[in-house]
Design a protein around this motif. Structure first.
Motif, short mmCIF file in Angstrom:
data_model
loop_
_atom_site.label_atom_id
_atom_site.label_comp_id
_atom_site.label_asym_id
_atom_site.label_seq_id
_atom_site.Cartn_x
_atom_site.Cartn_y
_atom_site.Cartn_z
N UNK A 106 -6.86 13.95 -30.07
CA UNK A 106 -6.93 12.48 -29.59
C UNK A 106 -7.77 11.51 -30.24
N UNK A 107 -7.32 10.39 -30.98
CA UNK A 107 -8.08 9.61 -31.92
C UNK A 107 -9.05 8.76 -31.08
N UNK A 108 -9.92 8.54 -31.51
CA UNK A 108 -11.25 7.68 -30.93
C UNK A 108 -11.51 6.62 -31.63
N UNK A 109 -12.13 6.80 -32.75
CA UNK A 109 -12.59 5.66 -33.55
C UNK A 109 -11.58 5.26 -34.70
N UNK A 110 -11.33 4.06 -34.60
CA UNK A 110 -10.24 3.47 -35.62
C UNK A 110 -10.68 2.66 -36.85
N UNK A 111 -11.92 2.78 -37.33
CA UNK A 111 -12.34 2.30 -38.41
C UNK A 111 -13.73 3.38 -38.69
N UNK A 112 -13.77 3.13 -40.32
CA UNK A 112 -14.71 3.95 -40.64
C UNK A 112 -16.19 3.46 -40.20
N UNK A 113 -17.03 4.47 -40.02
CA UNK A 113 -18.29 4.33 -39.33
C UNK A 113 -19.32 3.92 -40.51
N UNK A 114 -18.96 4.51 -41.80
CA UNK A 114 -19.67 4.41 -42.89
C UNK A 114 -19.86 2.90 -43.65
N UNK A 115 -20.77 2.44 -43.99
CA UNK A 115 -20.84 1.14 -44.76
C UNK A 115 -21.86 1.23 -45.86
N UNK A 116 -21.65 0.29 -46.77
CA UNK A 116 -22.82 0.08 -48.04
C UNK A 116 -23.37 -1.31 -47.43
#
Length: 359
Positions: A106-116
């Motif tokens: 089951x997918x939950x997060x649809x974007x990358x939680x890591x940022x610069x």
């Protein structure tokens, strides 16, 4: 691993051994040391009885990161884990040194939680401008290194020559390094950035390639054996979490207060009630990444092209030797069942919910 976690997991193993669906008492692993408003849908699923409706008695166990979640689920110490996919997918590849017989269901997060990102008042506005700069990460062996290097490569920089990565820890230690200008930029996860903002040290994210920004992130995984033998268990948990998300999106203040009720230590110690709630709402804003306009209200669905992008990301970074097929990374077989509930009823419940019951 600390002795308390070892003891807890030993107990968890006994309670979930055999047919977990019949026993209905299960442990679910979440990848963070401390509870906060970002896990509110999980808490709402339990507090509001959505898990009870599925015949599940769930205990949440907070552990040190997604890698720990994947390892413990693969070891059979819990049937379900919520984990970032990068490390798990590395373990899924053929010939992996420590193969993980896991799959996302089951997918939950649809974007990358890591940022610069950079301090909000920094003169730097593009990743390419980081040449010759120092970039802070929690540790040199952390996932931040993989993501940070990818962002730098995407901007035409050589991450091994053009910048210096500096381990600065997390929390107050990281904020001090930023304030004292020990580093010029950070590669941190979403809730950490929100915490910096709340603490008075806001950061500004630098633009990155859209494919990298939309890499899938923390989602629900299980052993493939569990997926095959206990579908009712996984569907039930996925559906309860979907209801919890719908409730929280429809009434965010309720889910902030609910988190504080279940985990009093997560409530801010200082400020007026209004200021405390405002901080909680900033943290719960991370739920915006739990849905995607491409899918509408459908919960748990996988966007295959983005998972293929994840495989490419790991391949280019040298974490895998050849692409991992989407069919190996996830299964869609439960998604339709997870979405079989009255969403309008959950939204109505949220809008009519009495906030005073949580105070």
């Amino acid at each position: 691993m600390n002795k308390v976690l070892v003891l807890f997991l030993a107990i968890a193993t006994m309670s979930t051994a055999g047919n977990a669906a019949a026993a209905d008492k299960i442990n679910v692993l979440l990848p963070q040391r401390n509870a906060n408003e970002a896990i509110a849908p999980f808490l709402a699923a339990k507090y509001l009885g959505y898990l009870d409706q599925e015949g599940l008695d769930v205990s949440y166990l907070l552990v040190a990161g997604s890698n720990e979640v994947a390892i413990q689920v693969a070891s059979g110490n819990a049937p379900i884990g919520w984990a970032s996919p990068a490390q798990a997918v590395i373990g899924m590849q053929e010939g992996a040194a420590a193969p993980l017989d896991l799959q996302y269901f089951s997918s939950v997060e649809y974007r990358n939680i890591w940022s610069i990102s950079v301090p909000v008042d920094s003169p730097i506005h593009a990743v390419a401008e980081l040449k010759g700069k120092r970039i802070g990460v929690t540790a040199l062996g952390s996932a931040a290194m993989n993501y940070g290097k990818a962002y730098l490569r995407g901007a035409g920089l050589d991450p091994d020559r053009d910048v210096t990565f500096v381990p600065i820890g997390a929390g107050g230690q990281a904020m001090a390094a930023m304030k004292q200008k020990v580093v010029d930029a950070l590669v941190f996860w979403e809730t950490a950035n929100v915490t910096f903002d709340i603490a008075g040290s806001p950061v500004r994210q630098l633009p990155i390639d859209k494919k990298l920004a939309l890499l899938p992130d923390v989602s629900l995984l299980a052993k493939r054996e569990t997926i095959k033998q206990q579908p009712k268990l996984l569907i039930g948990f996925g559906r309860a979490l979907a209801k919890g998300l719908d409730f929280c999106l429809a009434n965010r203040p309720a889910c902030v207060l609910l988190t504080w009720k279940l985990y009093p230590e997560s409530k801010p110690a200082e400020g007026t009630p209004e200021q405390k709630l405002a901080r909680g709402l900033k943290m719960i804003s991370t739920l915006d990444g739990w849905s995607d306009e491409e899918l509408g209200d459908k919960r748990g669905e996988f966007i295959e092209s983005r998972w293929n992008d994840l495989s490419d990301f790991l391949l280019q970074g040298g974490q895998i030797s050849k692409p991992v097929p989407a069919s190996r990374m996830f299964t869609r077989e439960f998604v339709d069942e997870i979405n079989k509930y009255d969403r309008a009823k959950i939204v109505k419940q949220a809008k009519e919910f009495d906030l005073k019951s949580l105070q």
